[in-house]
Design an enzyme around this catalytic site. Sequence first.
Site, PDB file in Angstrom:
ATOM      1  N   GLU A 105      23.346 -29.373  53.859  1.00 53.55           N
ATOM      2  CA  GLU A 105      22.374 -29.562  52.773  1.00 53.55           C
ATOM      3  C   GLU A 105      23.099 -29.884  51.467  1.00 53.55           C
ATOM      4  OE1 GLU A 105      19.668 -30.107  51.601  1.00 53.55           O
ATOM      5  OE2 GLU A 105      17.999 -29.064  52.508  1.00 53.55           O
ATOM      6  N   ASP A 106      22.373 -30.534  50.563  1.00 54.24           N
ATOM      7  CA  ASP A 106      22.954 -30.788  49.245  1.00 54.24           C
ATOM      8  C   ASP A 106      22.885 -29.540  48.366  1.00 54.24           C
ATOM      9  OD1 ASP A 106      20.178 -30.907  49.037  1.00 54.24           O
ATOM     10  OD2 ASP A 106      20.115 -32.816  47.970  1.00 54.24           O
ATOM     11  N   ILE A 107      21.699 -28.927  48.322  1.00 50.27           N
ATOM     12  CA  ILE A 107      21.528 -27.776  47.421  1.00 50.27           C
ATOM     13  C   ILE A 107      20.422 -26.878  47.936  1.00 50.27           C
ATOM     14  CG2 ILE A 107      19.922 -29.041  45.903  1.00 50.27           C
ATOM     15  CD1 ILE A 107      21.284 -27.577  43.507  1.00 50.27           C
ATOM     16  N   ASP A 109      17.826 -24.373  46.388  1.00 52.11           N
ATOM     17  CA  ASP A 109      17.230 -23.935  45.119  1.00 52.11           C
ATOM     18  C   ASP A 109      16.279 -22.778  45.441  1.00 52.11           C
ATOM     19  OD1 ASP A 109      16.116 -23.727  42.621  1.00 52.11           O
ATOM     20  OD2 ASP A 109      15.266 -25.728  42.537  1.00 52.11           O
ATOM     21  N   GLY A 111      14.853 -22.520  48.266  1.00 52.55           N
ATOM     22  CA  GLY A 111      15.084 -22.261  49.683  1.00 52.55           C
ATOM     23  C   GLY A 111      13.911 -22.675  50.556  1.00 52.55           C
ATOM     24  N   LEU A 112      12.879 -23.173  49.912  1.00 51.40           N
ATOM     25  CA  LEU A 112      11.680 -23.591  50.644  1.00 51.40           C
ATOM     26  C   LEU A 112      11.996 -24.667  51.690  1.00 51.40           C
ATOM     27  CD1 LEU A 112       8.456 -23.327  50.535  1.00 51.40           C
ATOM     28  CD2 LEU A 112       8.547 -25.449  49.232  1.00 51.40           C
ATOM     29  N   THR A 113      12.735 -25.673  51.268  1.00 52.47           N
ATOM     30  CA  THR A 113      13.093 -26.763  52.174  1.00 52.47           C
ATOM     31  C   THR A 113      13.905 -26.239  53.355  1.00 52.47           C
ATOM     32  OG1 THR A 113      13.274 -28.159  50.206  1.00 52.47           O
ATOM     33  CG2 THR A 113      14.126 -29.066  52.255  1.00 52.47           C
ATOM     34  N   LYS A 137      21.919 -22.649  44.078  1.00 49.02           N
ATOM     35  CA  LYS A 137      21.494 -22.383  42.704  1.00 49.02           C
ATOM     36  C   LYS A 137      21.213 -20.911  42.495  1.00 49.02           C
ATOM     37  CE  LYS A 137      19.263 -26.224  40.589  1.00 49.02           C
ATOM     38  NZ  LYS A 137      18.043 -26.897  40.138  1.00 49.02           N
TER      39      LYS A 137
HETATM   40  P1  5GP Z   1      14.426 -26.076  47.384  1.00 54.26           P
HETATM   41  O1  5GP Z   1      13.426 -26.326  48.482  1.00 54.26           O
HETATM   42  O2  5GP Z   1      15.525 -25.149  47.830  1.00 54.26           O
HETATM   43  O3  5GP Z   1      13.739 -25.567  46.163  1.00 54.26           O
HETATM   44  O4  5GP Z   1      15.067 -27.429  46.972  1.00 54.26           O
HETATM   45  C1  5GP Z   1      14.829 -28.545  47.741  1.00 54.26           C
HETATM   46  C2  5GP Z   1      15.511 -29.809  47.366  1.00 54.26           C
HETATM   47  O5  5GP Z   1      15.271 -30.100  46.010  1.00 54.26           O
HETATM   48  C3  5GP Z   1      17.003 -29.840  47.519  1.00 54.26           C
HETATM   49  O6  5GP Z   1      17.424 -30.056  48.825  1.00 54.26           O
HETATM   50  C4  5GP Z   1      17.315 -31.024  46.621  1.00 54.26           C
HETATM   51  O7  5GP Z   1      17.123 -32.228  47.327  1.00 54.26           O
HETATM   52  C5  5GP Z   1      16.300 -30.864  45.518  1.00 54.26           C
HETATM   53  N1  5GP Z   1      16.907 -30.189  44.356  1.00 54.26           N
HETATM   54  C6  5GP Z   1      16.907 -28.880  44.045  1.00 54.26           C
HETATM   55  N2  5GP Z   1      17.566 -28.642  42.897  1.00 54.26           N
HETATM   56  C7  5GP Z   1      17.990 -29.858  42.470  1.00 54.26           C
HETATM   57  C8  5GP Z   1      18.753 -30.293  41.344  1.00 54.26           C
HETATM   58  O8  5GP Z   1      19.179 -29.533  40.477  1.00 54.26           O
HETATM   59  N3  5GP Z   1      18.988 -31.639  41.250  1.00 54.26           N
HETATM   60  C9  5GP Z   1      18.534 -32.529  42.186  1.00 54.26           C
HETATM   61  N4  5GP Z   1      18.806 -33.818  42.002  1.00 54.26           N
HETATM   62  N5  5GP Z   1      17.837 -32.148  43.275  1.00 54.26           N
HETATM   63  C10 5GP Z   1      17.568 -30.837  43.405  1.00 54.26           C
HETATM   64 MG    MG Z   2      18.166 -31.423  50.119  1.00 61.09          MG
END
Ligand code: 5GP
Ligand code: MG
Length: 185
Positions: A105-107, A109, A111-113, A137
């Site tokens: 994974e890239d990041i 945040d 964690g939903l994804t 994050k």
């Molecule tokens: P989550 O589901 O954990 O909230 O984040 C899902 C997706 O949102 C990550 O896989 C990423 O693609 C995108 N994302 C979250 N934080 C950032 C950020 O700070 N910058 C960018 N460009 N994408 C983010």
């Molecule tokens: Mg991602």
Amino acid sequence: MSNRVPKEWQEEVSQVLFDKVTIQKRIGELGKQLSADYQSRKPVLLGVLTGSFVFLADLIRAMTCDLEIRFMRAISYKGTESTGNVTIEGLEFLNIESRDVILVEDIVDTGLTLKWICDKLEELKPKSLKICTFLSKKTNKRRPDVPQIDYVGFECEDQFVVGYGFDCDQRLRQLDFVGIYNTNR
Ligand code: 5GP
Ligand code: MG
Ligand code: MG
């Protein structure tokens, strides 16, 4: 350490968070660790498009064990805000049953994804499933039911980052560093 934002990007990027040298050094360490952990297991590295493709490309070149690569797609963001809705594509032809899978994974945040993806992947019956994310994050929005993250490149503060695969509306992915997006412009 080169902390100055290159001139071309100064309007959009307010600060360099991780520069090229720092990133490559850390990926070298991760590659070494993964190679040792997966020696003789031929893991499947499963990249989540689009954000992780730069990280995955560097990570595999830091790995010395035999491995395979697959991709899937997850869409959850619009601009700089999470939509709360995750669409997953490309599970049909993954062929990961009984395989040792490393989700790249890239990041992480909220964690939903990650939660959505892992639930779907478990249905495909991999032998094992570990998670490797380039960034994690530090956020109070992290959901309590997020799967354990096994390998982390760096932790970062709760700011919107761009570069090194991270986009803002599909732009800025090509930067060789991670920066903080300038939201005040
Ligand atoms: P989550 O589901 O954990 O909230 O984040 C899902 C997706 O949102 C990550 O896989 C990423 O693609 C995108 N994302 C979250 N934080 C950032 C950020 O700070 N910058 C960018 N460009 N994408 C983010
Ligand atoms: Mg991602
Ligand atoms: Mg995005």
